[in-house]
Design an enzyme around this catalytic site. Structure first.
Site, PDB file in Angstrom:
ATOM      1  CG  ASP A  47      -1.700   1.256   1.348  1.00  0.00           C
ATOM      2  OD1 ASP A  47      -2.721   1.347   0.644  1.00  0.00           O
ATOM      3  OD2 ASP A  47      -1.304   2.183   2.107  1.00  0.00           O
ATOM      4  CE1 TYR A  52       1.085   7.546   2.639  1.00  0.00           C
ATOM      5  CE2 TYR A  52       1.472   5.271   2.006  1.00  0.00           C
ATOM      6  CZ  TYR A  52       0.690   6.215   2.634  1.00  0.00           C
ATOM      7  OH  TYR A  52      -0.472   5.821   3.248  1.00  0.00           O
ATOM      8  CE  LYS A  77      -3.604   5.029   0.904  1.00  0.00           C
ATOM      9  NZ  LYS A  77      -2.187   4.665   1.087  1.00  0.00           N
ATOM     10  CG  HIS A 110      -3.940   9.998   0.699  1.00  0.00           C
ATOM     11  ND1 HIS A 110      -2.615   9.844   0.373  1.00  0.00           N
ATOM     12  CD2 HIS A 110      -4.036   9.645   1.997  1.00  0.00           C
ATOM     13  CE1 HIS A 110      -1.947   9.410   1.430  1.00  0.00           C
ATOM     14  NE2 HIS A 110      -2.789   9.286   2.432  1.00  0.00           N
TER      15      HIS A 110
END
Ligand code: A2P
Length: 284
Positions: A47, A52, A77, A110
């Site tokens: 994930d 990120y 996301k 997100h």
């Protein structure tokens, strides 16, 4: 569920493993190495998110591993700053390029709003969701879902669009189980996923978890992960060492009793990150 490779069926028939590997901040600093270790430890569901900034690391680690893409489940996301038609398309293409793949197994919104006082979030979310529907039809994503959506956000999709999100990924751990959102989703066939299933370690020393981990002969982290699995929620634990990665998969050799499930589910609030989609970061 008897191993982390066992799957749930999403509401469009796609199969999703019952445990995944969370990568937020995990791959930062140690590059693709952490992901390579997780692949070696057996994880196949990763994930990530544009936010990120580790999609390149994941892409590199996957290519180096030589594992067939079809054996992996990759999820990313679109960030709240990129909501809307153009931003979502652009962000999606970037994610694919960084991950070195031509499709995603799952793509999520997100957060429902760019920030807590943004007025026109419903319009933005619906526009983004339309792109998600198109990406599904085009076969570029196998399933679409959301993250950090509460029932009031999910209702906007329910009232205005055809496609029901396949998943909702929320903060979920003992001490912060968001039962209202979990039951809303489960009544409608939306699979709930847990980010921070260990409450970023903040709940691991809670006296109830210590007591129960002794009773079941497992670590508090294993208890948290097993709690999610028994609640029908997909946990996405992060860990940086091989041993912890393995330990976090080893949750199928014991069962939490009904009474203890209730005790964990009703324990006092603990370990919440303070992130709430409708408020600025909450201080407490
Ligand atoms: P580390 O990265 O040093 O392995 P969450 O997934 O809830 O966000 O929690 C992640 C945190 O939990 C990380 O700090 C990670 O530490 C720690 N962690 C992961 N697995 C375990 C475990 N089995 N026992 C104790 N701490 C763990």
């Amino acid at each position: 569920m008897e191993s982390m490779y066992d799957c749930y069926k999403l509401n469009n028939g796609v199969r999703i493993p019952c445990i995944g590997f969370g990568t937020y901040k995990a791959a930062a600093g140690n590059g693709a190495e952490g992901i390579e270790t997780a692949l070696r430890a057996g994880y196949r569901y990763f994930d990530t998110a544009a936010f990120y900034q580790n999609e390149e690391d994941i892409g590199r680690a996957v290519i180096r591993s030589g594992i067939d893409r079809k054996e992996l489940f990759l999820s990313s996301k679109v960030w709240s700053g990129d909501l809307g038609e153009e931003g979502t398309r652009r962000s999606f293409e970037n994610s694919l390029e960084k991950l070195q793949t031509d499709y995603l197994d799952l793509y999520l919104i997100h957060w429902p709003c760019p920030n807590h006082d943004y007025k026109d979030w419903k319009h933005l979310v619906l526009e983004t969701w339309k792109v998600m529907e198109e990406l599904c039809r085009e076969g570029r994503i196998r399933a679409a879902g959301v993250s950090n959506f509460l029932p009031q956000h999910l209702e906007v999709l329910a009232e205005n669009s055809e496609m029901v999100p396949a998943v909702d990924q929320i903060e979920f751990h003992p001490g912060h189980t968001q039962e209202m959102t979990v039951s809303y989703c489960q009544e409608r066939g939306i699979i709930v996923q847990a980010w921070s299933p260990l409450g970023r370690k903040r709940v691991l020393e809670h006296e109830l978890l210590t007591e129960l981990s002794e009773k079941y002969g497992v670590s508090p982290a294993q208890l948290c992960i097993r709690y999610a699995v028994q609640r029908g929620v997909i946990p996405l634990p992060k860990a940086s060492s091989y041993d912890r990665m393995k330990q976090n998969q080893d949750v199928f050799g014991f069962e939490i009793s009904r009474e203890d499930m209730y005790r964990i589910g009703t324990m006092p609030p603990a370990g919440w990150s303070g992130e709430h989609p409708d408020f600025a970061r909450v201080r407490f």
